[in-house]
Design a protein around this motif. Structure first.
Motif, PDB file in Angstrom:
ATOM      1  N   LEU A   1     -46.774  -2.223  -4.375  1.00  0.00           N
ATOM      2  CA  LEU A   1     -45.834  -2.645  -3.342  1.00  0.00           C
ATOM      3  C   LEU A   1     -45.622  -1.530  -2.323  1.00  0.00           C
ATOM      4  N   ARG A   2     -45.240  -1.939  -1.135  1.00  0.00           N
ATOM      5  CA  ARG A   2     -44.911  -0.985  -0.072  1.00  0.00           C
ATOM      6  C   ARG A   2     -43.466  -0.518  -0.245  1.00  0.00           C
ATOM      7  N   ILE A   3     -43.268   0.792  -0.362  1.00  0.00           N
ATOM      8  CA  ILE A   3     -41.928   1.348  -0.524  1.00  0.00           C
ATOM      9  C   ILE A   3     -41.319   1.584   0.858  1.00  0.00           C
ATOM     10  N   CYS A   4     -40.162   0.980   1.079  1.00  0.00           N
ATOM     11  CA  CYS A   4     -39.484   1.085   2.366  1.00  0.00           C
ATOM     12  C   CYS A   4     -38.095   1.693   2.163  1.00  0.00           C
ATOM     13  N   ASP A   5     -37.750   2.648   3.014  1.00  0.00           N
ATOM     14  CA  ASP A   5     -36.448   3.301   2.931  1.00  0.00           C
ATOM     15  C   ASP A   5     -35.440   2.617   3.852  1.00  0.00           C
ATOM     16  N   VAL A   6     -34.217   2.558   3.362  1.00  0.00           N
ATOM     17  CA  VAL A   6     -33.094   2.062   4.171  1.00  0.00           C
ATOM     18  C   VAL A   6     -31.975   3.092   4.050  1.00  0.00           C
ATOM     19  N   ARG A   7     -31.629   3.715   5.165  1.00  0.00           N
ATOM     20  CA  ARG A   7     -30.602   4.762   5.153  1.00  0.00           C
ATOM     21  C   ARG A   7     -29.268   4.178   5.602  1.00  0.00           C
ATOM     22  N   VAL A   8     -28.239   4.308   4.742  1.00  0.00           N
ATOM     23  CA  VAL A   8     -26.924   3.741   5.043  1.00  0.00           C
ATOM     24  C   VAL A   8     -25.836   4.717   4.599  1.00  0.00           C
ATOM     25  N   PRO A   9     -24.624   4.597   5.130  1.00  0.00           N
ATOM     26  CA  PRO A   9     -23.517   5.437   4.667  1.00  0.00           C
ATOM     27  C   PRO A   9     -23.237   5.184   3.179  1.00  0.00           C
ATOM     28  N   HIS A  10     -22.759   6.206   2.503  1.00  0.00           N
ATOM     29  CA  HIS A  10     -22.460   6.073   1.076  1.00  0.00           C
ATOM     30  C   HIS A  10     -21.544   4.883   0.792  1.00  0.00           C
ATOM     31  N   ALA A  11     -20.538   4.685   1.646  1.00  0.00           N
ATOM     32  CA  ALA A  11     -19.521   3.673   1.373  1.00  0.00           C
ATOM     33  C   ALA A  11     -20.085   2.256   1.344  1.00  0.00           C
ATOM     34  N   SER A  12     -21.171   2.009   2.054  1.00  0.00           N
ATOM     35  CA  SER A  12     -21.716   0.656   2.119  1.00  0.00           C
ATOM     36  C   SER A  12     -22.969   0.472   1.267  1.00  0.00           C
ATOM     37  N   ALA A  13     -23.436   1.541   0.619  1.00  0.00           N
ATOM     38  CA  ALA A  13     -24.703   1.475  -0.113  1.00  0.00           C
ATOM     39  C   ALA A  13     -24.641   0.521  -1.301  1.00  0.00           C
ATOM     40  N   GLY A  14     -23.557   0.583  -2.065  1.00  0.00           N
ATOM     41  CA  GLY A  14     -23.458  -0.259  -3.255  1.00  0.00           C
ATOM     42  C   GLY A  14     -23.453  -1.736  -2.920  1.00  0.00           C
ATOM     43  N   ARG A  15     -22.667  -2.117  -1.924  1.00  0.00           N
ATOM     44  CA  ARG A  15     -22.606  -3.522  -1.530  1.00  0.00           C
ATOM     45  C   ARG A  15     -23.959  -3.999  -1.007  1.00  0.00           C
TER      46      ARG A  15
END
Length: 233
Positions: A154-168
């Motif tokens: 599979l192609r690994i893709c990164d998504v960068r987000v603030p810590h506060a919204s990462a879990g949701r």
């Protein structure tokens, strides 16, 4: 091209293997002989042969330690050993049980798997046909109970987000059916790793879904391809 070479067009991008871990054991008794089958996921010949060697030490008083393994996404490496049983009565039936195992209706793609059958002789000769059936049944019975997973490139893709919204966001992506391949962290953000089929349409669809989930605040950054374990549904 050498006979055993695999062209890029024919290389597998998905196959089935044993779940990672310490291995799986199953025992049968046939006419007072004990057949102890050990299955383990192995990624190369060294690991497969190391398993055989470790079981020789563990079951040092057994008469036979027969083995078979199949390796590689295209199953290009296949080996077996009768370990003192009459030629063709142990290793080959074990290997056939591995390579002919249906992991889905009509699908035989099990690989990176080693089977070792330890036999304690019970005093009753089984004959060539009886040995073939016993070793084949030993491996087949163990495979029927062993946990399996799909292994997919599979192609690994990164998504960068603030810590506060990462879990949701991670929960939303999982609920949408996406495969997560871990996360990393820095002082300000969490980098979620998505494992996606390496197809332009699929990547574009995932980017659109990500945009909808984050109101356009996060981007999908494609990276390298990796082999990822995916649960069998």
């Amino acid at each position: 091209m050498p006979d055993d070479a695999v062209s890029p067009e024919s290389r597998a991008t998905v196959y089935t293997t044993l779940a990672a871990g310490a291995g799986f054991r199953h025992e049968l008794e046939i006419k007072r002989s004990r057949f102890i089958t050990v299955l383990r996921r192995t990624g190369d010949e060294e690991s497969a042969r190391s398993l055989v060697a470790s079981l020789r030490r563990e079951f040092h008083d057994a008469r036979h330690h027969c083995s078979a393994f199949v390796l590689g996404p295209d199953r290009e490496v296949q080996r077996s050993s009768d370990d003192g049983e009459p030629s063709g009565t142990a290793g080959l039936p074990m290997l056939e049980a591995l390579v002919k195992r249906e992991t889905a209706p009509g699908v035989t793609d099990l690989s990176d798997a080693t089977a070792v059958v330890v036999r304690y002789f019970g005093g009753i000769l089984l004959g060539s046909g009886g040995l073939v059936r016993a070793y084949s049944e030993s491996v087949s019975s163990a495979l029927a109970l062993a946990p399996l997973v799909r292994r997919q490139r599979l192609r690994i893709c990164d998504v960068r987000v603030p810590h506060a919204s990462a879990g949701r966001l991670e929960n939303d992506l999982r609920a949408a059916g996406y495969v997560m391949a871990g996360a990393s962290y820095d002082a300000q953000t969490t980098v979620l790793r998505l494992a996606l089929p390496d197809e332009p349409d699929g990547l574009a669809l995932a980017a659109d879904r990500l945009g909808a989930l984050t109101a356009g605040s996060a981007a999908l950054l494609p990276g390298e391809t990796e082999w990822i374990d995916v649960a069998i549904s």
